[in-house]
Design an enzyme around this catalytic site. Structure first.
Site, PDB file in Angstrom:
ATOM      1  CG  HIS A  12       5.935  13.385 -11.446  1.00 53.16           C
ATOM      2  ND1 HIS A  12       6.275  12.622 -12.539  1.00 53.16           N
ATOM      3  CD2 HIS A  12       5.496  14.570 -11.933  1.00 53.16           C
ATOM      4  CE1 HIS A  12       6.054  13.323 -13.631  1.00 53.16           C
ATOM      5  NE2 HIS A  12       5.588  14.500 -13.299  1.00 53.16           N
ATOM      6  N   GLY A 107       6.932   0.602  -0.617  1.00 52.00           N
ATOM      7  CA  GLY A 107       6.407  -0.740  -0.831  1.00 52.00           C
ATOM      8  C   GLY A 107       4.923  -0.798  -0.592  1.00 52.00           C
ATOM      9  CB  SER A 108       2.395  -2.656  -0.882  1.00 54.45           C
ATOM     10  OG  SER A 108       1.111  -3.146  -0.580  1.00 54.45           O
ATOM     11  CB  SER A 109       0.407  -3.269   4.219  1.00 53.07           C
ATOM     12  OG  SER A 109      -0.769  -3.163   3.437  1.00 53.07           O
ATOM     13  CB  CYS A 110       0.262  -6.777  -0.257  1.00 51.43           C
ATOM     14  SG  CYS A 110       1.450  -6.311  -1.530  1.00 51.43           S
ATOM     15  CE1 TYR A 137       2.503  -3.410  -6.612  1.00 50.49           C
ATOM     16  CE2 TYR A 137       1.777  -3.914  -4.385  1.00 50.49           C
ATOM     17  CZ  TYR A 137       2.212  -3.004  -5.331  1.00 50.49           C
ATOM     18  OH  TYR A 137       2.353  -1.677  -4.981  1.00 50.49           O
ATOM     19  CE  LYS A 141       5.578  -1.885  -4.840  1.00 49.61           C
ATOM     20  NZ  LYS A 141       6.268  -0.639  -5.243  1.00 49.61           N
ATOM     21  CG  LEU A 167      -1.283   4.526   0.352  1.00 46.59           C
ATOM     22  CD1 LEU A 167      -0.161   4.872  -0.626  1.00 46.59           C
ATOM     23  CD2 LEU A 167      -1.108   5.291   1.660  1.00 46.59           C
ATOM     24  CG  HIS A 180      -6.037  -0.609  -4.463  1.00 46.86           C
ATOM     25  ND1 HIS A 180      -5.297   0.164  -5.331  1.00 46.86           N
ATOM     26  CD2 HIS A 180      -5.259  -1.680  -4.157  1.00 46.86           C
ATOM     27  CE1 HIS A 180      -4.115  -0.412  -5.543  1.00 46.86           C
ATOM     28  NE2 HIS A 180      -4.070  -1.526  -4.842  1.00 46.86           N
TER      29      HIS A 180
END
Length: 323
Positions: A12, A107-110, A137, A141, A167, A180
């Site tokens: 958080h 998760g992540s787009s990777c 990574y 995910k 993001l 990033h």
């Protein structure tokens, strides 16, 4: 969803988790539960189980993760794989024991193949080789998605997964190692403006194309999915539009007021040449992003300046330790 039920947001204090927390507060949730990394080490399995037995959350958003840019992922693949696997497994196993009704795994787009057809649909998962600079990574995910699907099959719990694109926004990590591309550019151009640097040198060629989503849009999508989606397949969350890194650098330079030159170090890696998510599944469900890139970057620059001016550690708000 019961606005008074215990609702645990793991991570958080991080970029995504803090935005989710703000969105839930605005939506009237009164039972929000959060723990800092110092208060609860999510890699400690016994501590995580004890926490869930004590708090008994009804809902969970799992936004906690060790995160970083190309340099960090490429330099510390063991840490990114091991830490994220332990965090995910501990939280989800404890949530199973606590019979958590709704859990959203971020998760992540990777997770998608490096050369996946564009825009990337959800069914592209596991159809090709990953981008090698962040494959550790990505594997972690992917394992999280598989665990959510396994829990749905075995236990019948209504858990879901959301895969956000790149993001950015308030609370991001602007550190040299952990940032990033977008926060790294903001820091670099702002420092260049303040020091009157003649030129800024960025990694790569500037030609890769990327999609960006303001973290407040992501938070809104997370609540929407929790209230309106119940499916085993992960859901892409993005803006549906893309920009080259060179164009992104121009937008950032203009937002901070830097008027010098931009140069590119082509000896450094570009990463995936293009990464645009197909967000039609989420759009059909009734959600689309609202914050435009230029407006979002301008707001993020203002946030960065405010916190630097106050002498705070900007990096801690979106750091890997923000579990």
């Amino acid at each position: 969803m019961d606005r008074d039920a215990a609702f645990y947001v793991a991570g958080h204090r991080g970029l995504a988790g803090s935005a989710v927390w703000r969105r839930l507060e605005r939506a009237g949730f009164t039972g929000l539960v959060g723990r800092t990394h110092q208060e609860l080490e999510l890699r400690d399995r016994d501590a995580v189980f004890a926490f869930f037995r004590r708090e008994r959350p009804r809902y969970v958003v799992l936004a906690a993760a060790r995160v970083g840019g190309i340099l960090a992922n490429d330099t510390y693949p063991v840490d990114f794989l091991s830490d994220n696997l332990r965090i995910q497994v501990n939280v989800m196993d404890a949530a199973r024991e606590a019979d958590v009704e709704r859990l959203l795994f971020l998760g992540s787009s990777c997770i998608y193949p490096k050369l996946a057809p564009q825009p990337i649909t959800e069914d592209a998962l596991l159809t090709g080789h990953l981008e090698p600079t962040n494959d550790a990574y990505a594997i972690a995910k992917i394992a999280g998605i598989m665990q959510v699907q396994a829990v749905r099959r075995q236990d019948g719990l209504r858990w879901i997964s959301a895969m956000p694109t790149n993001l950015y926004g308030p609370g991001d990590d602007f550190s040299a190692l952990g940032s990033h591309v977008l926060p790294a550019l903001i820091r670099r151009y702002e420092e260049a403006r303040m020091t009157n640097a003649v030129a800024v040198t960025n990694w790569g060629s500037g030609t890769p194309r990327r999609e960006f989503l303001h973290v407040d849009d992501l938070a809104d999508a997370c609540l929407f999915l929790l209230e309106h989606y119940d499916g085993a397949e992960q859901v892409n969350v993005g803006s549906g539009s893309e920009v080259t890194i060179a164009r992104l650098a121009e937008i950032v330079a203009r937002a901070v007021g830097y008027t010098g030159a931009t140069e590119w170090d082509t000896t450094k890696p570009d990463g995936t040449p293009q990464k645009l998510l197909d967000v039609s599944k989420l759009a059909r469900a009734g959600w689309t992003s609202r914050i435009g890139l230029e407006d979002g970057i301008a707001g993020t620059v203002a946030w960065y300046r405010e916190h630097v001016a106050r002498g705070e550690s900007v990096a801690r708000h979106g750091s890997a330790a923000g579990r």
